[in-house]
Design a protein around this motif. Structure first.
Motif, PDB file in Angstrom:
ATOM      1  N   HIS A   1       0.811  -1.210   0.000  1.00 14.33           N
ATOM      2  CA  HIS A   1       0.000   0.000   0.000  1.00 14.33           C
ATOM      3  C   HIS A   1       0.850   1.267   0.000  1.00 14.33           C
ATOM      4  CE1 HIS A   1      -3.233  -2.653   2.081  1.00 14.33           C
ATOM      5  NE2 HIS A   1      -3.384  -2.659   0.767  1.00 14.33           N
ATOM      6  N   VAL A   2       2.043   1.199   0.538  1.00 13.41           N
ATOM      7  CA  VAL A   2       2.897   2.384   0.625  1.00 13.41           C
ATOM      8  C   VAL A   2       4.009   2.375  -0.425  1.00 13.41           C
ATOM      9  CG1 VAL A   2       2.434   2.678   3.072  1.00 13.41           C
ATOM     10  CG2 VAL A   2       4.396   1.310   2.349  1.00 13.41           C
ATOM     11  N   LYS A   3       4.034   1.351  -1.267  1.00 13.76           N
ATOM     12  CA  LYS A   3       5.101   1.239  -2.268  1.00 13.76           C
ATOM     13  C   LYS A   3       5.124   2.428  -3.211  1.00 13.76           C
ATOM     14  CE  LYS A   3       7.109  -1.920  -5.669  1.00 13.76           C
ATOM     15  NZ  LYS A   3       7.337  -0.863  -6.670  1.00 13.76           N
ATOM     16  N   ASN A   4       3.942   2.906  -3.633  1.00 12.87           N
ATOM     17  CA  ASN A   4       3.906   4.047  -4.554  1.00 12.87           C
ATOM     18  C   ASN A   4       4.517   5.296  -3.931  1.00 12.87           C
ATOM     19  OD1 ASN A   4       2.680   2.573  -6.582  1.00 12.87           O
ATOM     20  ND2 ASN A   4       0.605   3.116  -5.929  1.00 12.87           N
ATOM     21  N   TYR A   5       4.301   5.481  -2.636  1.00  8.81           N
ATOM     22  CA  TYR A   5       4.889   6.625  -1.954  1.00  8.81           C
ATOM     23  C   TYR A   5       6.406   6.481  -1.866  1.00  8.81           C
ATOM     24  CZ  TYR A   5       0.055   7.414  -0.470  1.00  8.81           C
ATOM     25  OH  TYR A   5      -1.297   7.623  -0.449  1.00  8.81           O
TER      26      TYR A   5
ATOM     27  N   LEU B   1       2.494  20.451   4.837  1.00  7.74           N
ATOM     28  CA  LEU B   1       1.665  20.151   3.667  1.00  7.74           C
ATOM     29  C   LEU B   1       0.525  19.262   4.141  1.00  7.74           C
ATOM     30  CD1 LEU B   1       0.962  20.048   0.652  1.00  7.74           C
ATOM     31  CD2 LEU B   1       2.606  18.171   0.420  1.00  7.74           C
ATOM     32  N   ILE B   2      -0.714  19.704   3.915  1.00 11.54           N
ATOM     33  CA  ILE B   2      -1.881  18.993   4.429  1.00 11.54           C
ATOM     34  C   ILE B   2      -2.810  18.652   3.270  1.00 11.54           C
ATOM     35  CG2 ILE B   2      -3.853  19.106   5.992  1.00 11.54           C
ATOM     36  CD1 ILE B   2      -2.302  21.095   7.675  1.00 11.54           C
ATOM     37  N   PHE B   3      -3.132  17.358   3.139  1.00 14.40           N
ATOM     38  CA  PHE B   3      -4.070  16.867   2.133  1.00 14.40           C
ATOM     39  C   PHE B   3      -5.360  16.430   2.821  1.00 14.40           C
ATOM     40  CE2 PHE B   3       0.107  15.787   0.204  1.00 14.40           C
ATOM     41  CZ  PHE B   3      -0.007  16.500  -0.983  1.00 14.40           C
ATOM     42  N   CYS B   4      -6.501  16.806   2.244  1.00 12.71           N
ATOM     43  CA  CYS B   4      -7.770  16.361   2.817  1.00 12.71           C
ATOM     44  C   CYS B   4      -8.868  16.400   1.762  1.00 12.71           C
ATOM     45  CB  CYS B   4      -8.160  17.222   4.022  1.00 12.71           C
ATOM     46  SG  CYS B   4      -8.588  18.910   3.598  1.00 12.71           S
ATOM     47  N   SER B   5      -9.986  15.792   2.114  1.00 18.43           N
ATOM     48  CA  SER B   5     -11.149  15.751   1.234  1.00 18.43           C
ATOM     49  C   SER B   5     -12.374  16.224   2.001  1.00 18.43           C
ATOM     50  CB  SER B   5     -11.377  14.333   0.709  1.00 18.43           C
ATOM     51  OG  SER B   5     -12.600  14.250  -0.013  1.00 18.43           O
TER      52      SER B   5
ATOM     53  N   VAL C   1       2.026  26.873   5.901  1.00 19.47           N
ATOM     54  CA  VAL C   1       1.096  25.768   5.683  1.00 19.47           C
ATOM     55  C   VAL C   1       0.583  25.794   4.249  1.00 19.47           C
ATOM     56  CG1 VAL C   1      -1.051  24.670   6.413  1.00 19.47           C
ATOM     57  CG2 VAL C   1       0.374  25.864   8.091  1.00 19.47           C
ATOM     58  N   THR C   2       0.720  24.672   3.555  1.00 18.71           N
ATOM     59  CA  THR C   2       0.106  24.480   2.243  1.00 18.71           C
ATOM     60  C   THR C   2      -1.062  23.522   2.421  1.00 18.71           C
ATOM     61  OG1 THR C   2       2.222  24.790   1.103  1.00 18.71           O
ATOM     62  CG2 THR C   2       0.447  23.709  -0.122  1.00 18.71           C
ATOM     63  N   PHE C   3      -2.258  23.993   2.136  1.00 18.37           N
ATOM     64  CA  PHE C   3      -3.482  23.231   2.372  1.00 18.37           C
ATOM     65  C   PHE C   3      -4.099  22.834   1.035  1.00 18.37           C
ATOM     66  CE2 PHE C   3      -6.674  21.862   5.311  1.00 18.37           C
ATOM     67  CZ  PHE C   3      -7.883  21.960   4.646  1.00 18.37           C
ATOM     68  N   VAL C   4      -4.150  21.534   0.766  1.00 17.08           N
ATOM     69  CA  VAL C   4      -4.680  21.023  -0.492  1.00 17.08           C
ATOM     70  C   VAL C   4      -5.944  20.227  -0.195  1.00 17.08           C
ATOM     71  CG1 VAL C   4      -4.226  19.632  -2.542  1.00 17.08           C
ATOM     72  CG2 VAL C   4      -2.353  20.879  -1.440  1.00 17.08           C
TER      73      VAL C   4
ATOM     74  N   PHE D   1      -3.421  10.245  -3.300  1.00 17.91           N
ATOM     75  CA  PHE D   1      -2.308  10.009  -4.223  1.00 17.91           C
ATOM     76  C   PHE D   1      -2.775   9.191  -5.422  1.00 17.91           C
ATOM     77  CE2 PHE D   1       1.411   7.706  -5.783  1.00 17.91           C
ATOM     78  CZ  PHE D   1       2.371   8.701  -5.838  1.00 17.91           C
ATOM     79  N   ARG D   2      -3.642   8.244  -5.165  1.00 15.89           N
ATOM     80  CA  ARG D   2      -4.154   7.384  -6.244  1.00 15.89           C
ATOM     81  C   ARG D   2      -5.165   8.123  -7.118  1.00 15.89           C
ATOM     82  NH1 ARG D   2      -5.886   4.050  -3.164  1.00 15.89           N
ATOM     83  NH2 ARG D   2      -8.135   4.473  -3.155  1.00 15.89           N
ATOM     84  N   ARG D   3      -5.977   8.983  -6.526  1.00 15.63           N
ATOM     85  CA  ARG D   3      -7.025   9.672  -7.281  1.00 15.63           C
ATOM     86  C   ARG D   3      -6.485  10.892  -8.026  1.00 15.63           C
ATOM     87  NH1 ARG D   3     -12.618  10.258  -6.488  1.00 15.63           N
ATOM     88  NH2 ARG D   3     -12.532   8.091  -5.755  1.00 15.63           N
ATOM     89  N   TYR D   4      -5.577  11.625  -7.406  1.00 11.75           N
ATOM     90  CA  TYR D   4      -5.035  12.847  -8.027  1.00 11.75           C
ATOM     91  C   TYR D   4      -3.502  12.813  -7.983  1.00 11.75           C
ATOM     92  CZ  TYR D   4      -9.835  14.369  -7.103  1.00 11.75           C
ATOM     93  OH  TYR D   4     -11.200  14.469  -7.045  1.00 11.75           O
ATOM     94  N   PRO D   5      -2.891  11.935  -8.741  1.00  9.08           N
ATOM     95  CA  PRO D   5      -1.431  11.757  -8.641  1.00  9.08           C
ATOM     96  C   PRO D   5      -0.625  12.998  -9.022  1.00  9.08           C
ATOM     97  CG  PRO D   5      -2.297  10.582 -10.546  1.00  9.08           C
ATOM     98  CD  PRO D   5      -3.474  11.037  -9.756  1.00  9.08           C
ATOM     99  N   GLU D   6      -1.045  13.726 -10.053  1.00  4.69           N
ATOM    100  CA  GLU D   6      -0.267  14.876 -10.502  1.00  4.69           C
ATOM    101  C   GLU D   6      -0.296  16.006  -9.474  1.00  4.69           C
ATOM    102  OE1 GLU D   6       1.683  14.766 -13.028  1.00  4.69           O
ATOM    103  OE2 GLU D   6       1.001  12.715 -13.433  1.00  4.69           O
ATOM    104  N   ASP D   7      -1.485  16.310  -8.956  1.00  8.83           N
ATOM    105  CA  ASP D   7      -1.589  17.362  -7.941  1.00  8.83           C
ATOM    106  C   ASP D   7      -0.827  16.978  -6.676  1.00  8.83           C
ATOM    107  OD1 ASP D   7      -3.197  18.712  -9.696  1.00  8.83           O
ATOM    108  OD2 ASP D   7      -5.085  18.097  -8.765  1.00  8.83           O
ATOM    109  N   TYR D   8      -0.937  15.730  -6.307  1.00  9.64           N
ATOM    110  CA  TYR D   8      -0.269  15.254  -5.090  1.00  9.64           C
ATOM    111  C   TYR D   8       1.244  15.369  -5.236  1.00  9.64           C
ATOM    112  CZ  TYR D   8       0.201  12.377  -0.855  1.00  9.64           C
ATOM    113  OH  TYR D   8       0.489  11.922   0.406  1.00  9.64           O
ATOM    114  N   LYS D   9       1.766  14.903  -6.358  1.00 18.51           N
ATOM    115  CA  LYS D   9       3.215  14.918  -6.564  1.00 18.51           C
ATOM    116  C   LYS D   9       3.752  16.350  -6.632  1.00 18.51           C
ATOM    117  CE  LYS D   9       3.514  10.468  -8.982  1.00 18.51           C
ATOM    118  NZ  LYS D   9       3.852   9.797 -10.260  1.00 18.51           N
ATOM    119  N   ALA D  10       3.007  17.234  -7.283  1.00 19.10           N
ATOM    120  CA  ALA D  10       3.467  18.620  -7.400  1.00 19.10           C
ATOM    121  C   ALA D  10       3.568  19.272  -6.025  1.00 19.10           C
ATOM    122  CB  ALA D  10       2.525  19.408  -8.305  1.00 19.10           C
TER     123      ALA D  10
END
Length: 401
Positions: free
Chosen positions: A34-38, A204-208, A233-236, A247-256
């Motif tokens: 599950h964490v291999k992609n990261y 860096l904070i990711f949330c839905s 703080v960067t809030f995404v 990361f799986r749903r929005y890979p480009e935004d996450y990586k950037a």
């Protein structure tokens, strides 16, 4: 998943030149795949990865989380002694409560029963950034049931009735035996997370907005309070994204966003190294100063000590957060109900960076910790009982010279 403690391993550990180390505090029930992609993503940017998988019951037994945290810190110490570099803590879902907050307490010297060793100071000096993915999750008494029956944990859209019944039974038992400790642990947990601002590292904070396990309002309030005290703080956020599935749903935004955070972390670490260089140059210049200046410093130190004897010092006055239930809204949003709480955070002072192991490893020196230590001859004036014999006539004779 239902045990105590956990395990950790190096997902990627290149022996050559690296940019830094990312410590991944994975979500409960996660596996290596599950964490291999990261791990692969951070490796592509030149960062090694140390992965931590925590067990479910760590949420209720902090001492078990502390044991796992010590193992993580020891791995970092071994690596940083060989190759000092920036360290970024990346946590997911329940990872902060199951392990990461204990790591923070230990390296800040706040964990009960643990000494504040120079080796822990080395890790603290290298922490240069934080990533929060679908977290922090508020620690309430029914958190066990919510985690146990959540689709991201079971890997199925709806849990079987038997699983739900078992999970609710376990939660009721834990409530009965540990309810008196839940609120205390909850307050300690949030206070530790807010105390990370003392390290002056970016977030860096990711949330839905539709995450039912990590409510949007809880994470938003956390980010807002970090900003109120001056944190970077960067809030995404996304309208719709699965729990720990950004990361799986929005890979480009996450990586950037993650790439930018790592760049900031490297910059913060470089600035600390530059500060160490400045401190080193200042220390080397001290022996060249005349004796009059040394005498003045001793007078200033003695005057300061005498004036402080009658003064109460509160190191947390400049870093006090006041939060009340009205600021957070409904229950379960990161606040502590029924009364106003003052969350104060203070860690080792910034000058500790120039006196710790990192300075010794990089430049082979450690700055004096006290004002009196700047005079190399001061030790000759101290007798065996520890009292300072100060002769003002010597200073007068020097001033006439």
């Amino acid at each position: 998943m239902w045990g105590l403690g956990g395990r950790y391993y190096w997902g990627r550990k290149d022996k050559g030149e690296i940019e830094g180390v990312v410590v991944l505090f994975a979500w409960l029930s996660s596996q290596d795949k599950h964490v291999k992609n990261y791990v692969d993503f951070y490796s592509s940017l030149g960062w090694n990865s140390l992965v931590c998988h925590s067990q479910f019951l760590n949420l209720f037994f902090p001492e078990k989380a502390a044991i796992l945290a010590l193992g993580i810190i020891n791995q970092l110490v071994q690596e940083l002694k060989l190759r000092p570099c920036p360290v970024v803590f990346a946590s997911f879902s329940g990872g902060p409560k199951a392990c990461m907050y204990k790591v923070l307490q230990i390296i800040e010297g706040r964990c009960e029963g643990q000494g504040f060793l120079d080796e822990y100071q080395l890790v603290r000096d290298c922490v240069s950034g934080y990533v929060f993915d679908s977290t922090p999750v508020d620690f309430v008494s029914d958190i066990g049931t919510r985690f146990a029956v959540h689709p991201s944990v079971l890997g199925m859209p709806r849990p079987p009735p038997l699983v739900s019944w078992i999970a609710q039974g376990i939660s009721c038992c834990l409530d009965r035996f540990f309810l008196s400790h839940f609120e205390l642990q909850r307050a300690e947990y949030w206070q530790t997370l807010y105390s990370t601002t003392a390290m002056k590292a970016p977030y860096l904070i990711f949330c839905s907005e539709d995450d039912d396990l990590a409510p949007f309002q809880v994470i938003y309030n956390f980010a807002s309070r970090l900003r109120q005290v001056g944190a970077d703080v960067t809030f995404v956020q996304w309208k719709s994204s699965p729990h720990v599935g950004h990361f799986r749903r929005y890979p480009e935004d996450y990586k950037a966003a993650a790439t930018k955070l790592l760049h900031k972390a490297s910059t913060v670490y470089s600035q600390r190294i530059q500060q160490l260089k400045v401190e080193k140059s200042g220390i080397e210049a001290i022996p060249n100063r005349n004796s009059d200046h040394s005498c003045n410093m001793r007078k200033a130190a003695a005057s300061s000590c005498s004036s402080l004897n009658g003064m109460a010092i509160d190191s947390t006055d400049d870093s006090l957060i006041t939060w009340s239930p009205g600021c957070y809204g409904s229950h379960g949003d990161g606040s502590i109900q029924d009364e106003e709480h003052h969350i104060s955070f203070s860690g080792p002072p910034e000058t500790a960076i120039t006196t710790g192991v990192l300075g010794q490893l990089l430049f082979g020196y450690s700055a004096p910790r006290n004002v009196e230590d700047w005079d190399t001859r001061l030790g000759e004036m101290i007798n065996r009982s520890g009292h300072l014999h100060f002769n003002p006539m010597k200073c007068i004779r020097r001033s006439r010279l």
